[in-house]
Design a protein around this motif. Sequence first.
Motif, PDB file in Angstrom:
ATOM      1  N   ASP A   1      13.613 -11.291  -3.937  1.00 26.49           N
ATOM      2  CA  ASP A   1      14.605 -10.719  -3.011  1.00 26.49           C
ATOM      3  C   ASP A   1      14.006 -10.370  -1.648  1.00 26.49           C
ATOM      4  O   ASP A   1      14.693  -9.855  -0.773  1.00 26.49           O
ATOM      5  N   GLY A   2      12.714 -10.645  -1.449  1.00 34.36           N
ATOM      6  CA  GLY A   2      12.058 -10.366  -0.175  1.00 34.36           C
ATOM      7  C   GLY A   2      11.344  -9.035  -0.132  1.00 34.36           C
ATOM      8  O   GLY A   2      10.589  -8.767   0.801  1.00 34.36           O
ATOM      9  N   SER A   3      11.559  -8.184  -1.107  1.00 35.49           N
ATOM     10  CA  SER A   3      10.834  -6.918  -1.137  1.00 35.49           C
ATOM     11  C   SER A   3       9.370  -7.202  -1.472  1.00 35.49           C
ATOM     12  O   SER A   3       9.040  -8.221  -2.069  1.00 35.49           O
ATOM     13  N   TYR A   4       8.503  -6.305  -1.078  1.00 33.96           N
ATOM     14  CA  TYR A   4       7.079  -6.514  -1.311  1.00 33.96           C
ATOM     15  C   TYR A   4       6.375  -5.179  -1.476  1.00 33.96           C
ATOM     16  O   TYR A   4       6.913  -4.124  -1.172  1.00 33.96           O
ATOM     17  N   GLN A   5       5.153  -5.279  -1.946  1.00 34.57           N
ATOM     18  CA  GLN A   5       4.290  -4.117  -2.088  1.00 34.57           C
ATOM     19  C   GLN A   5       2.855  -4.603  -1.994  1.00 34.57           C
ATOM     20  O   GLN A   5       2.502  -5.624  -2.583  1.00 34.57           O
ATOM     21  N   TYR A   6       2.033  -3.889  -1.222  1.00 36.81           N
ATOM     22  CA  TYR A   6       0.611  -4.240  -1.164  1.00 36.81           C
ATOM     23  C   TYR A   6      -0.230  -2.985  -1.089  1.00 36.81           C
ATOM     24  O   TYR A   6       0.241  -1.915  -0.710  1.00 36.81           O
ATOM     25  N   ASN A   7      -1.492  -3.128  -1.468  1.00 40.39           N
ATOM     26  CA  ASN A   7      -2.464  -2.050  -1.320  1.00 40.39           C
ATOM     27  C   ASN A   7      -3.857  -2.641  -1.316  1.00 40.39           C
ATOM     28  O   ASN A   7      -4.065  -3.751  -1.812  1.00 40.39           O
ATOM     29  N   TYR A   8      -4.774  -1.927  -0.723  1.00 40.96           N
ATOM     30  CA  TYR A   8      -6.177  -2.331  -0.754  1.00 40.96           C
ATOM     31  C   TYR A   8      -7.065  -1.106  -0.586  1.00 40.96           C
ATOM     32  O   TYR A   8      -6.622  -0.054  -0.131  1.00 40.96           O
ATOM     33  N   GLU A   9      -8.308  -1.285  -0.970  1.00 41.71           N
ATOM     34  CA  GLU A   9      -9.313  -0.233  -0.853  1.00 41.71           C
ATOM     35  C   GLU A   9     -10.643  -0.898  -0.565  1.00 41.71           C
ATOM     36  O   GLU A   9     -10.978  -1.920  -1.163  1.00 41.71           O
ATOM     37  N   THR A  10     -11.403  -0.332   0.364  1.00 45.04           N
ATOM     38  CA  THR A  10     -12.701  -0.899   0.715  1.00 45.04           C
ATOM     39  C   THR A  10     -13.820   0.065   0.327  1.00 45.04           C
ATOM     40  O   THR A  10     -13.588   1.245   0.085  1.00 45.04           O
ATOM     41  N   SER A  11     -15.034  -0.453   0.303  1.00 50.32           N
ATOM     42  CA  SER A  11     -16.175   0.352  -0.123  1.00 50.32           C
ATOM     43  C   SER A  11     -16.534   1.452   0.869  1.00 50.32           C
ATOM     44  O   SER A  11     -17.246   2.382   0.522  1.00 50.32           O
ATOM     45  N   ASN A  12     -16.039   1.375   2.102  1.00 54.25           N
ATOM     46  CA  ASN A  12     -16.324   2.437   3.072  1.00 54.25           C
ATOM     47  C   ASN A  12     -15.212   3.477   3.134  1.00 54.25           C
ATOM     48  O   ASN A  12     -15.152   4.269   4.057  1.00 54.25           O
ATOM     49  N   GLY A  13     -14.320   3.485   2.146  1.00 55.26           N
ATOM     50  CA  GLY A  13     -13.329   4.546   2.019  1.00 55.26           C
ATOM     51  C   GLY A  13     -11.985   4.286   2.675  1.00 55.26           C
ATOM     52  O   GLY A  13     -11.139   5.165   2.684  1.00 55.26           O
TER      53      GLY A  13
ATOM     54  N   ALA B   1      -5.131   1.657   1.934  1.00 54.09           N
ATOM     55  CA  ALA B   1      -3.803   1.456   2.515  1.00 54.09           C
ATOM     56  C   ALA B   1      -2.852   0.979   1.436  1.00 54.09           C
ATOM     57  O   ALA B   1      -3.256   0.299   0.487  1.00 54.09           O
ATOM     58  N   ASP B   2      -1.586   1.373   1.576  1.00 51.56           N
ATOM     59  CA  ASP B   2      -0.547   0.858   0.701  1.00 51.56           C
ATOM     60  C   ASP B   2       0.758   0.842   1.492  1.00 51.56           C
ATOM     61  O   ASP B   2       0.976   1.664   2.365  1.00 51.56           O
ATOM     62  N   GLU B   3       1.601  -0.146   1.179  1.00 49.91           N
ATOM     63  CA  GLU B   3       2.882  -0.272   1.856  1.00 49.91           C
ATOM     64  C   GLU B   3       3.862  -0.974   0.940  1.00 49.91           C
ATOM     65  O   GLU B   3       3.487  -1.824   0.146  1.00 49.91           O
ATOM     66  N   ALA B   4       5.117  -0.588   1.065  1.00 47.78           N
ATOM     67  CA  ALA B   4       6.210  -1.244   0.340  1.00 47.78           C
ATOM     68  C   ALA B   4       7.319  -1.488   1.345  1.00 47.78           C
ATOM     69  O   ALA B   4       7.528  -0.704   2.275  1.00 47.78           O
ATOM     70  N   GLY B   5       8.037  -2.584   1.174  1.00 53.62           N
ATOM     71  CA  GLY B   5       9.109  -2.897   2.094  1.00 53.62           C
ATOM     72  C   GLY B   5      10.243  -3.619   1.394  1.00 53.62           C
ATOM     73  O   GLY B   5      10.055  -4.247   0.355  1.00 53.62           O
ATOM     74  N   TYR B   6      11.425  -3.500   1.973  1.00 53.88           N
ATOM     75  CA  TYR B   6      12.598  -4.166   1.421  1.00 53.88           C
ATOM     76  C   TYR B   6      13.655  -4.296   2.507  1.00 53.88           C
ATOM     77  O   TYR B   6      13.567  -3.637   3.561  1.00 53.88           O
ATOM     78  N   LEU B   7      14.653  -5.116   2.267  1.00 48.48           N
ATOM     79  CA  LEU B   7      15.761  -5.288   3.192  1.00 48.48           C
ATOM     80  C   LEU B   7      16.892  -4.373   2.755  1.00 48.48           C
ATOM     81  O   LEU B   7      17.382  -4.471   1.629  1.00 48.48           O
ATOM     82  N   LYS B   8      17.299  -3.478   3.640  1.00 45.48           N
ATOM     83  CA  LYS B   8      18.349  -2.511   3.352  1.00 45.48           C
ATOM     84  C   LYS B   8      19.694  -3.083   3.826  1.00 45.48           C
ATOM     85  O   LYS B   8      19.784  -3.631   4.911  1.00 45.48           O
ATOM     86  N   ASN B   9      20.716  -2.954   3.001  1.00 48.37           N
ATOM     87  CA  ASN B   9      22.065  -3.460   3.310  1.00 48.37           C
ATOM     88  C   ASN B   9      22.059  -4.935   3.710  1.00 48.37           C
ATOM     89  O   ASN B   9      22.557  -5.300   4.775  1.00 48.37           O
ATOM     90  N   PRO B  10      21.490  -5.819   2.879  1.00 50.31           N
ATOM     91  CA  PRO B  10      21.391  -7.229   3.270  1.00 50.31           C
ATOM     92  C   PRO B  10      22.769  -7.869   3.486  1.00 50.31           C
ATOM     93  O   PRO B  10      23.709  -7.602   2.759  1.00 50.31           O
TER      94      PRO B  10
END
Length: 136
Positions: A53-65, A68-77
Amino acid sequence: MQLLTYSYAVAALAICSLCVVTAQPQRGLPQPRGNTFDANAVILKQDFDLNPDGSYQYNYETSNGIRADEAGYLKNPGSQLEAQVMQGSYSYTGPDGILYTITYIADENGFRAEGAHIPTPPPVSPAAAAPRRFFK
């Protein structure tokens, strides 16, 4: 013979110009120094999920601390009120050793970020916030 000399001069000028352009320092964020902790950082964790449906979610972490995380979607398509919504957070340790965290949302109302270190404007008094009448 004069045409050949002119061609060599133009070619030499073009090569010198190219050398000057490529020798300019790169703009943007400074690159980490080769012997610092950041220069040797590696990705410890990284996920990305994209749904049909186009929604997504991502996250990452690096060794230097950095995290980040983000989620997104289309509202009222498909409607007049259709809007892309993205919300998430990221954090990093600053040069002062303090952990900085930003949480944000971006939607039909614009981008809004919050963090303990982000200055906020003073509160607006009710009299200043009330609509004003210029004509009677």
